[in-house]
Design a protein around this motif. Structure first.
Motif, PDB file in Angstrom:
ATOM      1  N   TYR A 118       0.865  -1.172   0.000  1.00  0.00           N
ATOM      2  CA  TYR A 118       0.000   0.000   0.000  1.00  0.00           C
ATOM      3  C   TYR A 118       0.901   1.221   0.000  1.00  0.00           C
ATOM      4  O   TYR A 118       1.893   1.275   0.727  1.00  0.00           O
ATOM      5  CB  TYR A 118      -0.899  -0.004   1.236  1.00  0.00           C
ATOM      6  CG  TYR A 118      -1.729   1.249   1.366  1.00  0.00           C
ATOM      7  CD1 TYR A 118      -2.848   1.455   0.561  1.00  0.00           C
ATOM      8  CD2 TYR A 118      -1.387   2.238   2.284  1.00  0.00           C
ATOM      9  CE1 TYR A 118      -3.601   2.614   0.663  1.00  0.00           C
ATOM     10  CE2 TYR A 118      -2.144   3.403   2.399  1.00  0.00           C
ATOM     11  CZ  TYR A 118      -3.252   3.577   1.584  1.00  0.00           C
ATOM     12  OH  TYR A 118      -3.989   4.723   1.680  1.00  0.00           O
ATOM     13  N   ASP A 138       0.992   5.182   0.768  1.00  0.00           N
ATOM     14  CA  ASP A 138       0.201   6.259   1.377  1.00  0.00           C
ATOM     15  C   ASP A 138       0.450   7.585   0.661  1.00  0.00           C
ATOM     16  O   ASP A 138       1.236   7.660  -0.286  1.00  0.00           O
ATOM     17  CB  ASP A 138       0.438   6.343   2.897  1.00  0.00           C
ATOM     18  CG  ASP A 138       1.796   6.913   3.287  1.00  0.00           C
ATOM     19  OD1 ASP A 138       2.494   7.495   2.428  1.00  0.00           O
ATOM     20  OD2 ASP A 138       2.170   6.774   4.470  1.00  0.00           O
ATOM     21  N   LYS A 139      -0.224   8.647   1.111  1.00  0.00           N
ATOM     22  CA  LYS A 139      -0.171   9.945   0.436  1.00  0.00           C
ATOM     23  C   LYS A 139       1.213  10.572   0.471  1.00  0.00           C
ATOM     24  O   LYS A 139       1.534  11.419  -0.360  1.00  0.00           O
ATOM     25  CB  LYS A 139      -1.192  10.898   1.050  1.00  0.00           C
ATOM     26  CG  LYS A 139      -2.614  10.505   0.708  1.00  0.00           C
ATOM     27  CD  LYS A 139      -3.642  11.387   1.388  1.00  0.00           C
ATOM     28  CE  LYS A 139      -5.037  10.880   1.043  1.00  0.00           C
ATOM     29  NZ  LYS A 139      -6.074  11.436   1.870  1.00  0.00           N
ATOM     30  N   SER A 182       3.860   0.371   2.572  1.00  0.00           N
ATOM     31  CA  SER A 182       3.634  -0.613   3.636  1.00  0.00           C
ATOM     32  C   SER A 182       3.367  -1.949   2.960  1.00  0.00           C
ATOM     33  O   SER A 182       2.387  -2.089   2.222  1.00  0.00           O
ATOM     34  CB  SER A 182       2.430  -0.221   4.504  1.00  0.00           C
ATOM     35  OG  SER A 182       2.692   0.976   5.184  1.00  0.00           O
TER      36      SER A 182
END
Length: 196
Positions: free
Chosen positions: A61, A63-64, A69
């Protein structure tokens, strides 16, 4: 293409006759993915579930802030997809990349739905696969909440020794939810003291 590995994987949970096996094989699409190649990117429609014949994959994943992750790894004889998005036919939340040159057998969502109708025992097979994945992820969450990073790292090495040989320290750290620097401290800890 030799299909023994995927048929052995299926035979762990269900038995197929020759006609059922032939129909299943007819639905599979072979995909070769070079090292660092992507089989899924976030926001892309997740249309297939992949079985790893050779190589290794990582689902992560982003993130912004651009931080990755790692959610899971997949090595030969494992299945991988963005399950929520695959089942619901929604844009992917995860990215899936090849950690090394990989060979996959992929099953499209619409073909899986037809497989359930024509060979109903596959519902049992994929239910077991999904149950096992859910159990694995639930245990991982509990370990993240209750164990030290050092204990989680030891469990990772014990459970997935073949994965640990293929991936970088940064990827292992992102899977464990710690920084690569902290993982270096754990590895360097010769005295056997637990780092919290």
């Amino acid at each position: 293409m030799e299909y023994d590995i995927i048929l052995r994987n299926i035979s762990k949970h269900i038995s197929l006759d020759k006609q059922e096996a032939a129909y299943f094989i007819s639905l599979l699409k072979e995909k070769k993915v070079p090292r660092k190649g992507m089989i899924l990117r976030e926001e892309q429609l997740c249309k297939e579930i992949s079985f790893v014949v050779s190589g290794a994959l990582r689902a992560f994943y982003l993130d912004k802030t651009g931080r990755q992750s790692t959610i899971m790894f997949a090595i030969p004889d494992w299945w991988v997809t963005d399950m929520f998005c695959f089942i619901n036919q929604q844009p992917a939340m995860l990215n899936i990349e090849a950690l090394e040159d990989s060979l996959l057998l992929q099953l499209q969502k619409e073909d899986l739905d037809q497989l359930y109708i024509k060979v109903p025992k596959f519902e049992r097979f994929f239910r077991i696969i999904m149950q096992n994945a859910y159990i694995r992820e639930q245990l991982r969450v509990i370990q993240t909440l209750s164990l030290s990073a050092e204990e989680r790292y030891r469990i990772f090495l014990d459970k997935y020794p073949q994965v640990a040989k293929l991936v970088t320290q940064k990827q292992i750290a992102s899977y464990l939810g710690i920084t690569p620097e902290f993982l270096s401290m754990i590895r360097a800890n010769k005295a056997g003291k637990t780092i919290s």
